[in-house]
Scaffold this active site. Sequence first.
Site, short mmCIF file in Angstrom:
data_model
loop_
_atom_site.label_atom_id
_atom_site.label_comp_id
_atom_site.label_asym_id
_atom_site.label_seq_id
_atom_site.Cartn_x
_atom_site.Cartn_y
_atom_site.Cartn_z
N SER A 43 9.36 -10.95 10.19
CA SER A 43 9.14 -10.45 8.94
C SER A 43 10.67 -9.91 8.09
O SER A 43 10.40 -9.83 6.60
CB SER A 43 8.98 -9.46 8.87
OG SER A 43 8.30 -8.32 9.97
N HIS A 271 9.76 -1.66 6.65
CA HIS A 271 10.61 -3.05 6.50
C HIS A 271 11.95 -3.19 5.34
O HIS A 271 11.82 -1.84 4.46
CB HIS A 271 9.40 -4.50 5.89
CG HIS A 271 9.23 -4.74 7.36
ND1 HIS A 271 7.82 -3.85 7.81
CD2 HIS A 271 8.90 -5.59 7.62
CE1 HIS A 271 7.05 -4.73 9.18
NE2 HIS A 271 8.22 -5.63 8.76
#
Length: 291
Positions: A43, A271
Amino acid sequence: MSMRALFRGLTAAAAAAGAVALGLTAPAAQAATPLPYVALGDSYSAGSGILPLDPAASLLCARSTADYPHVIADRIGARLTDVTCGGAETKDFASAQYPGVAPQLDALSDSTGLVTLTIGGNDSDTFIDAILACGSAGVVTAGQGAPCKALYGDSFDHTIDTTTYPAVRSALQQVRAKAPGARVAVLGYPWILPAAATPGCFAKMPIAAGDVPYLRDLQTHLNAAVRRAASDTGATFVDMAAASEGHDACAPASTRWIEPVLFGTNFVPVHPNATGERQMAERTLSVLGED
């Protein structure tokens, strides 16, 4: 310009136009073939949580068109094949991560010239599990002490040494076998939490103050394992530690590269945001000498 010079110029232009029409242009005049570039990884490579999503990818991968591979490809004019996928582990290089999502290694070939990736953070659920576990423990103690360290000690570090490192090393060996002529760049993970001298930001990242240095040390260990695997396999390691210092999830929204658990902008927390992905691209290009 004299009439003679003008005539010579017009004659040369006409001749060139005729050659183009007949398909007779010299090889030197043809456009250079774009570098075949394959992006692999998890990711952090896929830019998961950043819009817009890549319509060519499975929704399960949450791949963004603003991920660092797209930034790199645009900068150097490469022909990008992006098979990054959120949640990927090293095992997903050789086997399908989801139905309809091919093994990532399938994208590689003898003609591949550049490969980039981040991988290892999801293996054995070590790093993600540590963040979740420490978050839960921090909530119980209202951010006081180091409950996660007390519960788990060096167990996460042990898993990195015995499971994550050999898995990343094996994955990079497989990349080398499938793309023997490619330059391979594996990125370290940018800082998620601030330096140990700071207490963290419990309102945004519910990690107890004493567990902030614990998780920083764990991330240092993970990145060191990735660096070691890169060295073992002849890959280039892109160190993000110095570049990302001060841009962690606790930094102000205007300067952070990683979004926090709470009050962030990404739909996938913890993230990189779009700025973070661009900075990962910039650092990679610098290390590869393409900046």
